[in-house]
Design a protein around this motif. Sequence first.
Motif, PDB file in Angstrom:
ATOM      1  N   ALA A   1     -17.060  26.349  58.799  1.00 11.13           N
ATOM      2  CA  ALA A   1     -16.960  25.601  57.553  1.00 11.13           C
ATOM      3  C   ALA A   1     -18.244  25.687  56.746  1.00 11.13           C
ATOM      4  O   ALA A   1     -18.225  25.783  55.529  1.00 11.13           O
ATOM      5  CB  ALA A   1     -16.627  24.150  57.851  1.00 11.13           C
ATOM      6  N   ARG A   2     -19.361  25.652  57.478  1.00 14.99           N
ATOM      7  CA  ARG A   2     -20.613  25.488  56.741  1.00 14.99           C
ATOM      8  C   ARG A   2     -21.298  26.797  56.431  1.00 14.99           C
ATOM      9  O   ARG A   2     -22.083  26.889  55.499  1.00 14.99           O
ATOM     10  CB  ARG A   2     -21.547  24.580  57.529  1.00 14.99           C
ATOM     11  N   ARG A   3     -21.070  27.781  57.233  1.00 12.69           N
ATOM     12  CA  ARG A   3     -21.719  29.052  56.968  1.00 12.69           C
ATOM     13  C   ARG A   3     -20.707  30.107  56.553  1.00 12.69           C
ATOM     14  O   ARG A   3     -20.824  30.710  55.496  1.00 12.69           O
ATOM     15  CB  ARG A   3     -22.459  29.538  58.225  1.00 12.69           C
ATOM     16  N   ALA A   4     -19.712  30.275  57.397  1.00 12.40           N
ATOM     17  CA  ALA A   4     -18.799  31.392  57.165  1.00 12.40           C
ATOM     18  C   ALA A   4     -18.006  31.209  55.875  1.00 12.40           C
ATOM     19  O   ALA A   4     -17.915  32.122  55.062  1.00 12.40           O
ATOM     20  CB  ALA A   4     -17.864  31.556  58.339  1.00 12.40           C
ATOM     21  N   ALA A   5     -17.463  30.009  55.673  1.00 17.81           N
ATOM     22  CA  ALA A   5     -16.592  29.828  54.509  1.00 17.81           C
ATOM     23  C   ALA A   5     -17.348  30.023  53.193  1.00 17.81           C
ATOM     24  O   ALA A   5     -16.908  30.796  52.345  1.00 17.81           O
ATOM     25  CB  ALA A   5     -15.930  28.473  54.563  1.00 17.81           C
ATOM     26  N   PRO A   6     -18.497  29.348  53.039  1.00 16.28           N
ATOM     27  CA  PRO A   6     -19.217  29.588  51.775  1.00 16.28           C
ATOM     28  C   PRO A   6     -19.620  31.041  51.618  1.00 16.28           C
ATOM     29  O   PRO A   6     -19.528  31.610  50.536  1.00 16.28           O
ATOM     30  CB  PRO A   6     -20.463  28.707  51.911  1.00 16.28           C
TER      31      PRO A   6
END
Lengths: 517, 163, 510, 589
Positions: free
Chosen positions: D512-517
Motif C-alpha cells: 500500500a505504501r510503497r508499491a501502490a504509489p
Amino acid sequence: MAAESVGQGLQQVALSTAFDVHFPALEVVLPLVAAPLCFLFRSRAFARILSAAVAWLTFGVALVLLQKVLAEGTVRYPLGGWAAPYGIEYRVTVAGAWVILVVSLVAALTLLFDSRGSASRLAPERRYLYYSAFLLCLAGLLGMAITGDLFNIFVFLEISSLSSYALIALGRDRRALMASYSYLIMGTIGGGFFMIGVGLLYQMTGTLNVEDMAQRLPAVLDTRTVLVGFAFLLVGLSIKLAVFPLHQWLPNAYTFAPPRVSAFLAGTATKVSYYVMAEVVFVLFGAHFVFTEIGLGAVLMPLSVAAMFVGSLAAIYQADLRRLLAYSSIGQLGYMTLGLSLANVEGLTSGLVHVFNHGVTKSGLFLVVACVGYRTGRTTVRSMAGLGTRMPATSLAFVIGGMSLIGVPGTAGFVSKWELIRGALAAERLWLAAVVLVSSLLAVVYVWRVVEMIYFGRPEGLESLGRDGEPVREAPFSMLLPTLILVAATVVFGLWSDPTLSVARSAAVELLGGAGG
Amino acid sequence: MSLLEALLVQRGLWVYWAIITLMMIGLYGVIARDHLVKKVMGLNVFQSSAILLYVAIGKVRGGTAAILLEGEENVLYSNPLPHVLMLTAIVVGIATTALALALTVRIQEAYGTLEEDELARLRVREDEEEAALDPHPFDPPGEPEDVEYPEVKVGGGAGGAGV
Amino acid sequence: MSAVGTLLAELFAEPGSGWIAAGLLLPVGAALLVALLGWVARSANLRDGATVVVGVASAATVLRLWGPVSSGERPRWLLWSFAPGGHLEFVVEPLGLVFATVASVLWVVTSVYAFGYMRGHHEEHQTRFFCCFAIAIGAAIGVAFAGNLLTLFLFYELLTFSTFPLVTHHQTTAARRAGRVYFGILLSTSVGLFLLAIVWTWWLTGTTDFRPGGILAGTSPGVLVALLLLYGYGIGKAALMPAHLWLPAAMVAPTPVSALLHAVAVVKAGVFSVLKVVTMIFGVDTLRGAMDRVAWGDVLIWIGCFTVLSASIVALRQDNLKRRLAYSTIGQLAYIVLGAAVASQIAAQGAALHIVTHAVGKITLFFCAGAIYVGAHKTEISTMRGIGWRMPFTMGAFFVGSLSIIGLPPLAGAWSKWGLILGASQAGEWLVVATLAASSLLSVGYLLPVVLQAFAPRQGGAAGGEDAGVQEAPLLCVVPLCLTALLCVVLFFWPTPFTDLLSGFAGGPP
Amino acid sequence: MAATETHAQYVMGETVRLLDGPLQALLHPALPLLVAGVVAALAPPRLRKALLVLAPLWGAWNLLGFTSGDLVSAELAGFELILLRVDKLAFLFALLFHLAALLAGIYALHSDDRMQQVAGLLYAGSAVGAVFAGDLLVLFFFWELLAITSVFLIWARRETASTRSGLRYLLVHIASGVLLLIGAALHWIEFGTLVFERMDLGSAASWVLLLAIGIKCCFPLLHTWLVDAYPAATELGTVYLASFTTKTAVYALARGYEGCEPLIWIGMAMAMFPIFYAVIENDLRRVLGYSMINQIGFMVCGVGLGAGLGVNGAVAHAFNDVIFKGLLFMSMGAVLLRTGRINGSELGGLYKTMPQTAGLCMVGAASISAFPLFSGFVSKSMVMTEAAHEGYVVVWLALLFASAGVFHHAGIKIPFFAFFAHDSGLRPKEAPLNMRVAMGIAALLCIAIGCFPNALYALLPYATDYHPYDTTHVVQQLQLLFFSALAFVTLMLTGIYPPELRSTNLDVDWFARRAAPRTLRVLAAVGGAIWYGVLAGLADVLKVVRSVVRWLHSPAGRLGEPWPTGTTVFWAATLLGLLLLFSYLGSAL
C-alpha cells in the motif's frame, strides 16, 4: 407528346389575355431594354435608379413566375408567337424559376448596396456604363435560365459573360485587368465548347429546343457524335461552373472585380451554369444515360470532392478576404456538383437549395467585405483586426455568414449540407457523407481565422485608422442594409427551410423525372 | 470501328478532320503562347473552327442556298438554320475579340508588358506584398510586429480613366 | 401580426407548451435585458438584478413543469418546421426536465456567485459576460427540452457558440489559443461525427424524434455499435478521451464560467445528450442486445473506463487547482457515459442522477477554487498551505463537495454511485464496476490532499507567514458555495423527487 | 420500559415511536451521538465537554428503550431501506459502543480540541448506526461515515506523517466501503433484496462483502491500515479508534457469516501472525495495534465456529476487548501525553511518577492476557473451548500459542517497557484526573466482568450456560501464563530478546505504501510518456501534412496560386479528351 405540349402552350397563350402571360419574356426583356437606356441617358443617378428598379421588378416577376410554375407546372412562352420547336420557346421550369429568383434577388440587393466611390475605375461621369453592363449581365443570366432553346442559351451565356468580363475589368486594382482577360479566354473557350456541343447534337436531332431534342435523342444516343457533343457540352459548362481543375479563372476574377460585381457574380453566375448543366444532364440526356451508361459520376464525384478540399484548403491560406471567399466558392461549388453527381433527389435537391443558400450567403459576405474595404481601405484578413468593437454589425454579419459557409445548424448552409449528406446516404455512400463533413471543417478553419482576427486582433499603428485616416467606424446604413438583409436571410432560411427546400425538391423531382433517358 | 477505319473508309469526314485540326491549332495558340494578343488570335482560330462546324452541319450535298425561288419546286436546299445561328456566333466572336484586345491595351498601359509569365511575376509580387501585411494563419499568435503599412499602390499608373 | 397571433395561439393550444416557451425564452429575454441595462442604461446593479430576477423566474418556470411531467404528461411544443421531416420541437420528459432544472436553478446560484467574483476581481466586459451566460443557459434548456435530434443539435451548437466568448473572456493570447482548442474540438466532433450520426440515424429510421424505448430497434448490431461510437465521440462535450482536450484548455476562463462549463451547462449538455441518445434513440434494450452480439460491442465501455482512470491519474498530478478539477470532471463525465453505455435501465437512472449530484458537487468545488482565487490569489495547490484556517467556510465547502464527488454518504454523490454500480452489476459489466471502485479511491487521492493542504498545521506561529493577506472571499461568493455544499447534503437525504421522476425513464414505451 | 411492539409507530427516518411508560419518544439510537456531535461542532468548550459525557449517557438511556424486533424502514431513492433493526446482537454492540464512547469521552475531557471531540462523537454515533443497519445500503452509509469521521482523529495529530497516514487509512476504508457497495449491488441482483442477513459463502455478493468486511476487520494482508494509522493518531484518537471500527466489522461478520468455516482459519492466522511483529515493534501503541489484530483473530475464529458458544465467545470477547484494549490504549495515551514519547526504547521507569497509570495499565494487561478473574479470561476461553469442542485441534493449539504470545507482548512488554525496565530518567506528572477516572472505570469493568461474567453472558445473543471458572480452564491458563512469563524473563536476562527496531515495520503494508504509489507513479509516467509521445507523433504528422498542404495550397503553391490562362485551357482540353475517351470506352463496353 411534344406536339401536345406545344398545343397546350398555344392554347394558354390564346386563352389568356392577362398580362402575366408575358412574364417570362418580360423577365429578360426588362433588363435587356434597360441596359441601352442607361447608355442613352448617360446619367449615373438615372442608371442607378433604373437598374435597381429593374432588378427589383425582375425579382417581383420571378416571384410571380415561381408561384405560377409551382401551381400550374411548366410555363411556356413562344417568343414572337412562333411555336416550338420552330420558334424559340421560353420555358420556365421550377428549377429555372428558382434560379431566376436567386439571380434577381441577389441582383436587386447588390444594386441596393450603395457602393460609394470605391466602386470602379470608371470616372464618375461615365459610371452609367457600369450599370449598363450590369443589366446586360443580369439579362444574360436570367435568359439562360428561362430560354428553352439550346443555342439561345449559348447566346445569353455570351451576353452575360461578355458583360461580366467588362465589369470585372472595372476593378480598381490593375490586377483586375489580367483577371478579366484570363476569365475572358476561359469563358470564350467554355462558350465555344458549349456551342460545338450544341452543334453536334443539332446535327443528330435536327432541333435546338431542349424538350424536343430530349424526345429525339434516345434514338441516336449510341452514336459517337452524341457522345462527343455531350462531352463538349459538359466541359464547356464545367468551365463556367469552375469545376476543379477548371476553376482557376474564378479566384482572381472575384477578387479584383468591383465589390458589387464580386457579390453579384459570386451569387449568380456559377449558379445559372449549374442549372444549365443539370438541365443538360437530367433533361436532355437523362440520368440513366449519363450516370449508368457513361458513368459520369465516376468523373464528376472525385472532381467535386477535390474541389471541396482544394477550394477550402486554398482559402485557408489567403491573405485577401475576397480571394478567401472566392476559393471558398470553389469548395462550395464542389458541394453542388457533388449533389448533382449523386443523381438522386436528395443530392440534386441539396445542389439546388445550395444555389439559393450559397448565393445569398456568399453575396452577403462579399458585401460585408465591401463594407470593410470602404471603411478600412483594405480587404485583407488583417484589416478585420479588432473590428468586433468598431464595426459590430458588419462583424456579426461576417460571423453569421461564415457560419453558414461552415454549415452550422440554424444557418442556410446547414440545410444544404444536411440534404447533401442525406443524398450521399441515399446513394449508399457513407464515406462520402463523412468526407463532406470533414471538408466542412476546413471551412471552420478559414472562417475562424477571420473571426479570431475580428475579435482578438489588435489593430496597431496605422491599422486603427481607416481609409481616410479617420478612425474606423460602422459602415453607412445604405451599405449595411442590403448586407444585413442577405445575412439575415441565411439565418431565416436556415431555420425556416421549408419553403426553400420544398421548392428545390420539386425542382429536383421535375428534373429527374424529366424527359429523355 | 477503329479510328483508322473512320479515317480511311468514311468519306466525307475530311471536313471534320479539318475542323478538329483548326480547333487544335487554336487551342494550341491559347495554351502555348505567352503573348496575350497571340492568345486572342488562337482564340479566334478556335472560334472559327466552331463556326465552320456549324456551316458544315448545314451543308446538304447538292443543295443550294436557302433562297425561295419563284416557281421552283423540289429544290434541294442546304439547311439555313446553322448559317443563321453562325451570324450570331460571329457577332459574339467579334465582341469577344474586341473586348479582349481592349483589355490587352489596358494591360499594356498598366504593366508595360503583354508577356503572361512576366505579368504573372508582377502579379505575384503584388500578391505577396499584400500577404506580407498579414500574419500567416498558422503562425502562433504572438504580439503582432510593429509594421508600417505602406500605401498599397492601386491600379498601377492608369487609375480613374474611363474604359 | 397574424403570424404572431397564430404563434401565440399555437403556443397555448397544447398544455404545457407555454411553459416550455417561457423556460426557453426567459434566458433569451434575460440576455436582451442584460444587454439593454448594461450597454444602454449602463447600470451594473440593475443589470445584475435583472439577471437574478429573470433567473428565478426561469427556474420557477422549469419547476412548474414538474407537476405535469411527474404525472405522466409529456408537454410538447412544435415551434416550426426546421426542414421537411425535421421539426424544431420540444418535448419535456423526465431526463430533460432534470437537466433543465439543474441548469436553471444553478444558473441563479452561479449568477450570484459571478457577481461576487467578477466584481471582486474587477473583470471587464461584464455585460457581455452575463449576456452570453444567459444565452448559454437558454441553449442548455433548449438541449434539455429538445424533442428530436435536430433540435438538440441546434441548441448543442448554440451552446458552443455562446460559451466561446465566455471562455475567451480575457481576450489574451492564451485565451485565443485555448479558444481555438475549445472551439476546434467541439465543432469538429459535432460536425464531423455527431451530425453524421444524426443523418445516419435519420436515414435508417426516417425520423430523429426521441421516443421512449428508442427508434433504432431492428437495426443490425454492428451498425448500432458503430453509431454508438459515433455519438460517443461526436458529442465532444462529453469529453471522452482523447476528445477531452478542450476541457482543460477552457480553464483560462473566469471561474464562474468554469463552474458553468464544468458543472452545469456544457459538459452536462454533452453527457445528457449521450444519455438521451442511448435511452431514447437506441433504447437500452436494443443497445444491450446489439452489444451482446457484436465482438467489440463494449468498445465505448472500454473507452469510458480508460477515460475515467487516466483522467483521474492525470488529476493526481496537477498542481493547478482548476486543472485538477477539470480532469476530475473528465473522469466524472465518463461515469455518466459509462452509465449510458452499459445500457441498463438502472445504470441509466444512476447516470441521470449523477448529472444532478455531480453538478452540485463540482460547482461547489469550482466556486471554492474561484473563492480561493479572489480571497487568497492562489491557483496552485502547493501554495495553498494553511489557507483553510483563514477561509474556513470555503474550504469546508470544498471538503463537502469533495466527499460528494468521491461518492460518500451523507452526500448526494453516494446515490448516483450506487445507481451506477447497481446498473453495471446488473448488466454484468465488471470492468465498469471495478473502474468505478478504483475511481472512487483515485478521487480521494486527488481531492482530499487539497483540503489537507489547506488545513495543514500552520508553521511559525499563527500570525504572519504564508497565509498573510488571505481572507474569505466576498459574501456574494461564499454564500453560493455554502448553499451548493448544503445542497449536496440535502440531496442525500431527499433525493426522492429526482429518483421518483427518473424511475423508469429509460424504459420502453409507457 | 418495554415497548408495546404491536403499536409501535414510526414516522419516516426520524423514528418517532410511541411507547407506553415514561418515555414518549425514542430517537434512532445513533442520533443522540450524531446530534451531539453536530451540536458540539458549534458549541463552546464547556458545553462540548459536557456533551462528551452526557451524549453517551443520553444515548444509552435512549437505547434502552428499544427491544429486539423493533424495525424502522423508510423509502429513499426508490429503495425500501431498513434504518433500524434491533436484536440482541446489535443491542449488545450498541451498548458496548455507548460504554466506549463514555469512557473515551471522560478520557477526552482534558482536551480542548474541537476536532477530536466532534469527530469522536460522530464516530461513535456512526458505529451505533452501523450495527442497527438492517440492510446493506444503510450499512454502507454508516460504514463510510465511520471512515470519514474517524480519519479526523488521525489528522488531529496535525503532523505531516499522521496526515499521510490518515489519508492512507481513509483510502483503505473507502475501498472497503466501495466493496460493500458493490457487494450490496450484487446482493440485490442475486437475491432481490438488500436485507442484511446471514449468508452462505458462494454467491459473488457474499465474497465481495466478506472482502469489504475483512478489510475493516483486519484480515491477514488487509490489516496494515490498523498498525499504520492507530499509532499515528492522537492519544485520544487512538482510544476512539480502538473501540469502534474493528468491532463494527466483527459485528458485521457475526451478522453475516456466522459459522462460515473459512473464518476459523482466517481467525487463526490473525491470532498468530501479529505476535511476531509485536515482539520486534518498538512503538508501544503499534504493539497494541498488533495485539488488537490478534484479539480480533479470536473473535473471527469464534464467529467461524458458529452459533452458540462460538459467536457468544466472539461477541463477549469483542465486548471485553473494547474495554481492556481501551484501557491499555488510554494508559499509553497518558504516557504519550505526559512524555511525548511512545517508543519502548525511549521509555522506562515511569512507575515512579505515574504509579496510578502504571497500576491501571497492569489491570488492562492482565485482562488481555486472560488472567483468571480478569475479563479476558471469561471470553477468550469460550472461543478456545468451542474450538476444542468442535474438534479443531490445530486451531486450538494455535490459539493457545496466540494466547501465550499476547501475554508476552501485551501483558508483559507494554507495562514492562513503559513503566519499568531501565530507567529512562523521565519524570512526568501523573496522568490528568479525567484520564485516570476513565482508566479506573475501565479497570473496574475488567475486574467486574472477570469476576461476575454472568451479567455479560446474559446479554449475549445465544443462551449460554458456560462456566469459565472450572479447574481445567484456570489451571491451563495459569500454566500458560507462567511459562510464558518465564520465557520472557529468560530471554531478557540472556539478552536474546529481539531489540526494538527504531524503524517502521512494513509488512504487507509495503504494497500500500510503497508499491501502490510507485506503481501509480510509474503508470502515470508511462501513460504520460505514451500520451505525449502520441501527441508529439501526431504533431509531427500534422506538421508534415500541414507543410504538404501549405506547399500545395498556399498562395505560392501549385493549387493556391492563380494559374496562367494557358494551364487552365490545357486542363479543359485534357478533361475534354478524358471525357471523350471515357465515354468512348463506356459506350464501347
